[in-house]
Design a protein around this motif. Structure first.
Motif, mmCIF file in Angstrom:
data_model
loop_
_atom_site.group_PDB
_atom_site.id
_atom_site.type_symbol
_atom_site.label_atom_id
_atom_site.label_comp_id
_atom_site.label_asym_id
_atom_site.label_seq_id
_atom_site.Cartn_x
_atom_site.Cartn_y
_atom_site.Cartn_z
ATOM 1 N N VAL A 1 -1.907 -7.056 -11.539
ATOM 2 C CA VAL A 1 -3.317 -7.088 -11.132
ATOM 3 C C VAL A 1 -3.451 -6.863 -9.627
ATOM 4 O O VAL A 1 -4.343 -6.143 -9.167
ATOM 5 N N GLN A 2 -2.518 -7.467 -8.850
ATOM 6 C CA GLN A 2 -2.569 -7.301 -7.396
ATOM 7 C C GLN A 2 -2.338 -5.835 -7.004
ATOM 8 O O GLN A 2 -2.981 -5.314 -6.090
ATOM 9 N N LEU A 3 -1.436 -5.164 -7.706
ATOM 10 C CA LEU A 3 -1.203 -3.738 -7.442
ATOM 11 C C LEU A 3 -2.471 -2.935 -7.737
ATOM 12 O O LEU A 3 -2.860 -2.053 -6.957
ATOM 13 N N ALA A 4 -3.106 -3.235 -8.860
ATOM 14 C CA ALA A 4 -4.331 -2.520 -9.240
ATOM 15 C C ALA A 4 -5.439 -2.754 -8.222
ATOM 16 O O ALA A 4 -6.198 -1.833 -7.883
ATOM 17 N N ASP A 5 -5.517 -3.977 -7.701
ATOM 18 C CA ASP A 5 -6.543 -4.284 -6.697
ATOM 19 C C ASP A 5 -6.318 -3.477 -5.414
ATOM 20 O O ASP A 5 -7.279 -3.044 -4.770
ATOM 21 N N GLY B 1 -8.719 0.861 -1.843
ATOM 22 C CA GLY B 1 -8.810 2.202 -1.279
ATOM 23 C C GLY B 1 -8.890 2.296 0.228
ATOM 24 O O GLY B 1 -9.280 3.323 0.770
ATOM 25 N N LYS B 2 -8.505 1.234 0.966
ATOM 26 C CA LYS B 2 -8.594 1.266 2.423
ATOM 27 C C LYS B 2 -7.363 1.877 3.083
ATOM 28 O O LYS B 2 -7.421 2.323 4.209
ATOM 29 N N ASN B 3 -6.239 1.851 2.389
ATOM 30 C CA ASN B 3 -4.988 2.316 2.978
ATOM 31 C C ASN B 3 -4.257 3.186 1.961
ATOM 32 O O ASN B 3 -3.738 2.680 0.965
ATOM 33 N N ILE B 4 -4.229 4.485 2.199
ATOM 34 C CA ILE B 4 -3.672 5.394 1.198
ATOM 35 C C ILE B 4 -2.175 5.200 1.011
ATOM 36 O O ILE B 4 -1.631 5.437 -0.066
ATOM 37 N N ARG B 5 -1.477 4.725 2.079
ATOM 38 C CA ARG B 5 -0.032 4.477 1.923
ATOM 39 C C ARG B 5 0.207 3.317 0.966
ATOM 40 O O ARG B 5 1.126 3.358 0.146
ATOM 41 N N LEU B 6 -0.648 2.280 1.065
ATOM 42 C CA LEU B 6 -0.533 1.169 0.128
ATOM 43 C C LEU B 6 -0.893 1.616 -1.285
ATOM 44 O O LEU B 6 -0.255 1.199 -2.263
ATOM 45 N N GLN B 7 -1.926 2.439 -1.414
ATOM 46 C CA GLN B 7 -2.289 2.970 -2.726
ATOM 47 C C GLN B 7 -1.132 3.769 -3.327
ATOM 48 O O GLN B 7 -0.832 3.672 -4.515
ATOM 49 N N HIS B 8 -0.479 4.552 -2.476
ATOM 50 C CA HIS B 8 0.631 5.397 -2.918
ATOM 51 C C HIS B 8 1.777 4.563 -3.485
ATOM 52 O O HIS B 8 2.242 4.810 -4.607
ATOM 53 N N ILE B 9 2.218 3.561 -2.733
ATOM 54 C CA ILE B 9 3.365 2.767 -3.187
ATOM 55 C C ILE B 9 2.971 1.888 -4.379
ATOM 56 O O ILE B 9 3.770 1.667 -5.296
ATOM 57 N N ALA B 10 1.722 1.402 -4.406
ATOM 58 C CA ALA B 10 1.258 0.608 -5.554
ATOM 59 C C ALA B 10 1.226 1.462 -6.816
ATOM 60 O O ALA B 10 1.645 1.022 -7.897
ATOM 61 N N ALA B 11 0.745 2.705 -6.697
ATOM 62 C CA ALA B 11 0.727 3.613 -7.848
ATOM 63 C C ALA B 11 2.144 3.952 -8.293
ATOM 64 O O ALA B 11 2.422 4.063 -9.501
ATOM 65 N N SER B 12 3.056 4.094 -7.335
ATOM 66 C CA SER B 12 4.457 4.372 -7.673
ATOM 67 C C SER B 12 5.043 3.250 -8.508
ATOM 68 O O SER B 12 5.781 3.493 -9.481
ATOM 69 N N LEU B 13 4.710 2.016 -8.147
ATOM 70 C CA LEU B 13 5.218 0.873 -8.917
ATOM 71 C C LEU B 13 4.589 0.825 -10.307
ATOM 72 O O LEU B 13 5.286 0.573 -11.303
ATOM 73 N N LEU B 14 3.279 1.062 -10.397
ATOM 74 C CA LEU B 14 2.636 1.066 -11.720
ATOM 75 C C LEU B 14 3.254 2.137 -12.617
ATOM 76 O O LEU B 14 3.437 1.930 -13.823
#
Length: 567
Positions: free
Chosen positions: A405-409, A414-427
């Motif tokens: 859930v934390q990764l999805a949040d 959507g404030k930091n694309i690098r965080l979005q990138h690594i979170a999506a990689s983990l999902l």
């Protein structure tokens, strides 16, 4: 009565005395027969002194220079001693002790060599040709390159020739220059004598000079690649590591900062082992101040890219120290420690197992929940991603609803694309349960938007993989096609006229939506223009387009046949 004459300044008088003494001494040495070889060397030194002093006398502002009142009296004293030795080696005095005389002559040669070097340095710097040689004002942003160059040359002349007071003032001016204008570091590195500066780091020198030298070096190496290269090549790394072992807290912090910047260049990282620096850095991580710990773990992170050093880190006990910093360090140390753990876990199975034994994964996940600093969170997630190659770790992460859930949040935020990138990689990498996929369905629209991003590299692909994973459950497929904005974005990405993005990722998403054969999904996709786009992509031989079109068309044919049979 003749007019009163103004006595010459002391420096001018000293230079005059030197000239007179040399005029008598040089011819006298020609008649010396004892220790002929040594006197031949001395004669060449005296000739060099005569040339240099004449050049000084011809310089327009030599009498204003603050270094000469120290240099010239010392030179005059050496010449007087040499003159006495010349008399001893002539006539009856030549019977003096042979060994003692040899020693005295060698000492005189050494003194003259040092003083000649100082005079040459002063002349090469050009400061004797400037009227501002007494008190130099520090250049500012409006100063010319020539003014800055002259200032730097004068500083280093004082560092090399002057006494303690000159050195301290020169170092203080150098530090202020680097603080006020970091761009000046390029000229400092090019025009200054880096060997002289790094020699001041030696523990045998004055402590106050060494402390200022450490500060100046830390500012230089932080200013860019070229100054860092110059400082490293003049051997600064070894003395800096020794300073870390036995100095005050503030000096240790600056020395550790310099080591971190020097090792940031991978070409320099290997040298840590050569100087025995691994245990020094690990100890600083244990017992140093919070600031020093941050620099030390940053240096460890830098050198961990070297295979041989990774083995040394494991042997010296770096693993538990890195894990401890995840809990006890400040935000900077936590982020660098996580970054280092990421490198170690992804490059060495042995060290990854040691990290797991120390409960490294659990502490990383806990820090992920608690840390508010985006940069630290990014390093933490990259470290967690490195552990996900391990089967047990992957299962632990996949089964944690809170983590998922934390990764999805993060993706939805959507404030930091690098965080979005690594979170999506983990999902995309984790084996998420169907129940949890439904729980985080709300991030699918953000994943579609992420598929439109051009940078960072690979973000479109991992966003599509994460999305196709979530689309493996029927409720998510229905929810996505009901999202008009996401559907329009997906259709636009498939349009052959939209050439910015690769078509492979959106094609795979359409195939995932139609994997269940839903008539409602097909209807919405066709209405959005997906069918026509896929037909053109098939003609262009886009990978996966034919399969996606077959699923979309196949479902339509099946629906038509079923309706005809019922009728």
């Amino acid at each position: 009565m003749p007019p009163a004459t103004v006595p010459p300044p002391p420096t001018a008088e000293t230079l005059h005395q030197i000239s007179l003494l040399l005029a008598d001494l040089l011819p006298s040495t020609l008649s010396v027969t004892s220790f002929a070889a040594r006197w031949q060397v001395l004669r060449s030194k005296l000739g060099a002194v005569q040339t240099l002093t004449a050049e000084i006398n011809d310089s327009p502002h030599w009498s204003d220079n603050p270094l000469l009142p120290t240099l010239l009296p010392a030179l005059l004293s050496t010449l007087r001693r040499t003159d006495i030795l010349c008399h001893h080696c002539c006539g009856e005095a030549a019977g003096r002790g042979k060994l003692l005389m040899q020693s005295d002559l060698d000492m005189a040669t050494g003194w003259l060599s040092k003083q000649i070097n100082d005079l040459e340095l002063l002349l090469r710097s050009g400061v004797l040709h400037h009227s501002t040689a007494i008190v130099l004002s520090r250049p500012n942003s409006a100063s010319s390159k020539e003014e800055l160059t002259f200032f730097v040359r004068d500083l280093f002349a004082r560092l090399q020739i002057g006494g303690l007071e000159f050195k301290l003032k020169a170092l203080d001016s150098l530090i202020q220059l680097l603080i006020e204008d970091s761009k000046s570091a390029m000229i400092v590195a090019r025009e200054g004598d880096m060997r002289c500066l790094t020699s001041l780091l030696d523990s045998s020198g004055d402590e106050s000079v060494r402390e200022l030298a450490v500060h100046a070096v830390s500012l230089l190496v932080a200013a860019g690649d070229f100054p860092r290269k110059c400082v490293f090549e003049e051997g600064a790394l070894g003395p800096l590591l020794r300073i870390i072992e036995c100095s005050s807290v503030q000096v240790k912090e600056r020395a550790a900062m310099a080591v971190e910047f020097i090792t940031a260049d991978h070409d320099n990282a290997w040298a840590i082992s050569a100087y025995g620096g691994v245990p020094v850095l690990i100890e600083l991580c244990k017992s140093g101040s919070l600031i020093a710990q941050s620099y030390a773990v940053g240096a460890i992170r830098n050198v961990s890219v070297v295979e041989d050093i990774r083995a040394a880190l494991a042997e010296e006990g770096a693993v538990p120290v890195l894990i401890d910093l995840l809990v006890s360090g400040n935000a900077s140390a936590q982020g660098k420690s996580a970054n280092c753990i990421s490198v170690l876990a992804s490059t060495s199975d042995k060290i990854r197992n040691l990290l797991l034994q120390e409960k490294g994964l659990q502490k990383l996940v806990q820090l992920f929940y608690e840390c508010p600093v985006a940069e630290t969170v990014e390093h933490v997630l990259r470290a967690i991603y490195s552990f996900s190659d391990d089967e047990m770790s992957n299962r632990i992460l996949s089964e944690s609803t809170m983590f998922i859930v934390q990764l999805a949040d993060l993706i939805k935020l959507g404030k930091n694309i690098r965080l979005q990138h690594i979170a999506a990689s983990l999902l995309a990498k984790l084996s998420i349960s169907d129940r949890n996929k439904i729980v985080i369905a709300g991030c699918m629209g953000s994943l579609v938007r992420l598929m439109e991003a051009v940078k960072p590299d690979g973000v479109q692909e991992v966003a599509a993989k994460a999305l196709t994973s979530l689309l493996s459950v029927k409720p998510n497929r229905k929810e996505l096609v009901r999202d008009e904005k996401s559907l329009m974005r997906l259709a636009q990405m498939l349009d052959p006229r939209f050439e910015v993005l690769s078509k492979k990722s959106p094609v795979s998403v359409v195939a995932a939506i139609m994997a269940g054969g839903s008539h409602g999904c097909r209807k919405r996709l066709v209405a959005a223009g997906v069918h026509g786009h896929l037909q053109r992509l098939v003609e262009m031989d886009v990978v996966g387009a034919k399969k996606a079109l077959q699923r979309l068309s196949g479902n339509r044919l099946t629906s038509l046949f079923s309706r005809t049979w019922r009728d």
